[in-house]
Design a protein around this motif. Structure first.
Motif, short mmCIF file in Angstrom:
data_model
loop_
_atom_site.label_atom_id
_atom_site.label_comp_id
_atom_site.label_asym_id
_atom_site.label_seq_id
_atom_site.Cartn_x
_atom_site.Cartn_y
_atom_site.Cartn_z
N ALA A 2 0.84 -1.20 0.00
CA ALA A 2 0.00 0.00 0.00
C ALA A 2 0.87 1.24 0.00
CB ALA A 2 -0.93 -0.01 1.21
N ASP A 3 1.91 1.24 0.86
CA ASP A 3 2.84 2.37 0.90
C ASP A 3 3.57 2.53 -0.42
OD1 ASP A 3 2.05 2.04 3.58
OD2 ASP A 3 3.89 2.97 4.27
N ALA A 4 4.04 1.42 -0.97
CA ALA A 4 4.79 1.47 -2.23
C ALA A 4 3.91 1.99 -3.36
CB ALA A 4 5.33 0.08 -2.57
N LEU A 5 2.67 1.52 -3.42
CA LEU A 5 1.75 1.97 -4.47
C LEU A 5 1.45 3.45 -4.32
CD1 LEU A 5 -0.08 1.10 -6.85
CD2 LEU A 5 -1.89 0.71 -5.19
N PHE A 6 1.20 3.89 -3.10
CA PHE A 6 0.89 5.31 -2.86
C PHE A 6 2.07 6.19 -3.25
CE2 PHE A 6 0.82 9.14 -0.28
CZ PHE A 6 -0.49 9.59 -0.42
N VAL A 7 3.26 5.82 -2.81
CA VAL A 7 4.45 6.63 -3.10
C VAL A 7 4.74 6.65 -4.60
CG1 VAL A 7 6.95 6.78 -2.77
CG2 VAL A 7 5.45 6.32 -0.82
N ALA A 8 4.60 5.51 -5.26
CA ALA A 8 4.88 5.43 -6.69
C ALA A 8 3.94 6.33 -7.49
CB ALA A 8 4.77 3.98 -7.17
N ILE A 9 2.64 6.29 -7.17
CA ILE A 9 1.67 7.12 -7.90
C ILE A 9 1.87 8.59 -7.55
CG2 ILE A 9 -0.77 7.63 -8.21
CD1 ILE A 9 -1.37 4.70 -7.65
N LEU A 10 2.06 8.89 -6.28
CA LEU A 10 2.20 10.27 -5.84
C LEU A 10 3.42 10.94 -6.48
CD1 LEU A 10 1.29 12.62 -4.01
CD2 LEU A 10 2.71 11.63 -2.20
N ARG A 355 0.19 -2.14 9.96
CA ARG A 355 -0.42 -0.87 10.37
C ARG A 355 0.66 0.21 10.40
NH1 ARG A 355 -4.04 -3.59 9.38
NH2 ARG A 355 -5.95 -4.05 10.57
N GLY A 356 0.21 1.45 10.43
CA GLY A 356 1.15 2.56 10.57
C GLY A 356 1.37 3.31 9.29
N HIS A 357 1.77 2.60 8.21
CA HIS A 357 2.01 3.24 6.91
C HIS A 357 2.95 4.43 7.04
CE1 HIS A 357 -1.01 0.62 5.20
NE2 HIS A 357 -1.86 0.98 6.14
N PHE A 358 4.12 4.19 7.61
CA PHE A 358 5.08 5.26 7.87
C PHE A 358 5.54 5.92 6.59
CE2 PHE A 358 9.59 6.38 7.91
CZ PHE A 358 9.59 7.43 8.83
N TRP A 359 5.90 5.11 5.58
CA TRP A 359 6.47 5.68 4.36
C TRP A 359 5.44 6.51 3.60
CZ3 TRP A 359 11.35 6.17 4.10
CH2 TRP A 359 12.19 5.23 4.71
N MET A 360 4.21 6.08 3.64
CA MET A 360 3.16 6.84 2.99
C MET A 360 3.05 8.24 3.59
SD MET A 360 -0.90 5.85 2.71
CE MET A 360 -0.51 4.16 2.25
N LEU A 361 3.03 8.29 4.90
CA LEU A 361 2.92 9.57 5.60
C LEU A 361 4.18 10.40 5.44
CD1 LEU A 361 1.25 11.38 7.49
CD2 LEU A 361 2.26 10.14 9.42
N ALA A 362 5.35 9.75 5.52
CA ALA A 362 6.62 10.47 5.44
C ALA A 362 6.80 11.14 4.08
CB ALA A 362 7.78 9.52 5.73
N ILE A 363 6.52 10.41 3.00
CA ILE A 363 6.69 10.97 1.66
C ILE A 363 5.68 12.07 1.40
CG2 ILE A 363 6.62 10.44 -0.80
CD1 ILE A 363 9.08 9.41 0.63
#
Length: 511
Positions: A2-10, A355-363
């Motif tokens: 989920a984090d990887a997909l979010f960061v890649a699209i963003l 849980r947490g999704h740190f990378w999503m929030l950090a990026i």
């Protein structure tokens, strides 16, 4: 994932060369200026003030809430913020679809495959415009409706509450009604086909009908009341406009995005044919409706792709899980499917357990910081959003601004938003891409000018246009070069600007 997909699209849609992708459509220009106007006047517009031809005419600014939001973002972060915000909405939509699909029983590999196809199909409409919010609301509406339609679930009460912002953000709120109609139709069909459960189905229909009525009532919480619904219906039922606006035309399946949707359609047929368990009527209707809408208009490809993915991913995952038990299948294929199913199941459980999704929030926070610092992180230019001067008349607009030209400018409808963004309130356009405001009769006259049809000169006279800004190689530009009444004022690699020199009763107005 989920984090990887979010960061890649963003990052993919907001950084580097792709950062210009979302600004291929200049409509965001008038959205920004309209939002600024509302923030200054503290009022929602009911008449037009951007166009010289429609000034004072009734205008339904049905995306007024989005306009205010994007104007505030533009004020704080500029175009970088507008692009970053749009990319974040798109990324959040697909990540939410991933989570919903996994929770509904899809394995991670199957969900990612279908989701990437939906993402590819959506690329045709990756634009910084309010429609991306309708993608998000469509996914949420489906998730609330699909499981809950089987029982009187209280979470259906979210539907009318969500309709209030949706109806004020984008005209795509019609999709919410369409989904409700599909699930009501599915319930009615079940009522007549499942006689042993008629009483239970009847209660579900009554509950869903009450929710549908409440949702419909909630849609009237907008500045224009029922008149907005009438206006949207008249606009979408206008055959001339629907046949002329490119995004409302059926997709050309020679394009990459359209090919992704075609693959989704093929997988839909395969999935339904190989399903090991009975498919609910409502889900089948969603598949049929999504397939039809996607084939009807290019602008529907993103929402259709997402709906197909959400319905089909759990069914396809279940079919793969049962296929390994087939006695007629080759041993090597059974072993492969067994490993794939086992791997997908483990990855699904792992993904849902995180849980947490740190990378999503950090990026996301890092991107906001870059927007606040003109797109830079330290000495690195992370974001650099701008309107491409190969697509829009950037140099010509600079010339108009420098020469302080203050007369209406006739240009292409898809350039109008850019001209409003750059020149309002000093200049007004003759036309822009608010097709519902201008109407079909106006655009018939507009096309007469653009296509150099008989009477085009008289149309320009009626429009009061002494300035014409068009692409250098267009038919209109070539005709004006040969017409003595018109003088070339500016020319660059993208656009040419002409001024009418012989027009009795009219004079050049400059400051």
């Amino acid at each position: 994932m989920a984090d990887a997909l979010f960061v890649a699209i963003l990052l993919g849609l907001s950084c580097g060369a792709l950062g210009r992708l979302l600004l291929r459509d200049a409509g965001i220009g008038w959205h920004i200026r309209n939002g600024e106007q509302m923030l200054v006047t503290h009022s929602i517009p009911h008449t037009d003030y951007f166009s010289s031809t429609m000034s004072g005419h009734r205008w339904y600014a049905w995306e007024w809430l989005y306009d205010i939001l994007v104007a505030m973002i533009h004020y704080a972060f500029g175009l970088n913020g507008v692009v970053f915000y749009s990319a974040a909405i798109i990324a959040a939509t697909f990540v939410l679809a991933l989570y919903f699909g996994l929770r509904r029983g899809a394995t991670l590999p199957v969900m990612l495959l279908l989701l990437l196809l939906a993402l590819g199909a959506s690329a045709v409409h990756f634009l910084a415009r309010p429609h991306v919010l309708s993608w998000l609301f469509t996914v949420i509406y489906f998730e609330l409706l699909d499981p809950a339609s089987e029982e009187r679930h209280r979470r259906l009460l979210w539907l009318p509450l969500l309709m209030v912002p949706w109806v004020n953000l984008h005209g795509g709120f019609v999709l919410g009604f369409l989904l409700l109609a599909i699930y009501l139709a599915g319930g009615v069909i079940e009522y007549f086909t499942r006689r042993e459960q008629r009483q239970q189905v009847a209660k579900r229909i009554q509950w869903l009908s009450a929710i549908a009525l409440a949702t419909f009532a909630a849609s009237f919480v907008n500045p224009y009341g029922y008149q907005l619904h009438v206006h949207v219906f008249q606009y979408l039922s206008d055959r001339f406009l629907m046949n002329q606006i490119s995004e409302f035309l059926s997709p050309d399946f020679h394009g990459r995005a359209q090919e992704c949707f075609a693959v989704l359609l093929i997988l839909s047929i395969f999935t339904l044919a190989s399903a090991r368990r009975a498919i609910r009527i409502s889900q089948l209707l969603v598949v049929i409706g999504a397939a039809y809408l996607g084939c009807y208009a290019t602008r529907n490809l993103p929402t259709s792709g997402l709906l197909l993915t959400l319905v089909l991913a759990p069914i396809l995952s279940d079919s793969i899980a049962h296929a390994k038990e087939s006695s007629t299948m080759a041993l090597w294929l059974k072993a492969l499917l067994s490993r794939l199913d086992s791997f997908g199941f483990r990855m699904r459980n792992l993904e849902l357990g995180l849980r947490g999704h740190f990378w999503m929030l950090a990026i996301f926070v890092l991107g906001l910081w870059a927007c606040f610092n003109n797109g830079r992180i330290g000495s690195t230019q992370l974001l650099h959003a701008y309107f491409d001067d190969k697509r829009f008349p950037v140099e010509a607009t600079n010339y108009i601004s420098e020469q302080r030209i203050r007369e209406p400018i006739f240009s292409l409808d898809y350039w109008g938003g850019y001209l409003i963004y750059r020149l309002y309130p000093q200049d007004r356009v003759v036309v822009d891409d608010r097709h519902d405001l201008y109407g079909n009769q106006f655009f018939k006259e507009y096309l007469k000018v653009v296509l150099i049809q008989p009477g085009w000169e008289k149309v320009l006279d009626r429009l009061g246009a002494d300035w014409v800004l068009v692409p250098g190689g267009s038919s209109l530009a070539n005709m004006l070069r040969l017409t003595s009444e018109w003088t070339l004022a500016h020319e660059d690699g993208t656009a040419v600007l002409f001024h009418r020199t012989r027009n009795p009763g009219r004079s050049l107005t400059r400051e």
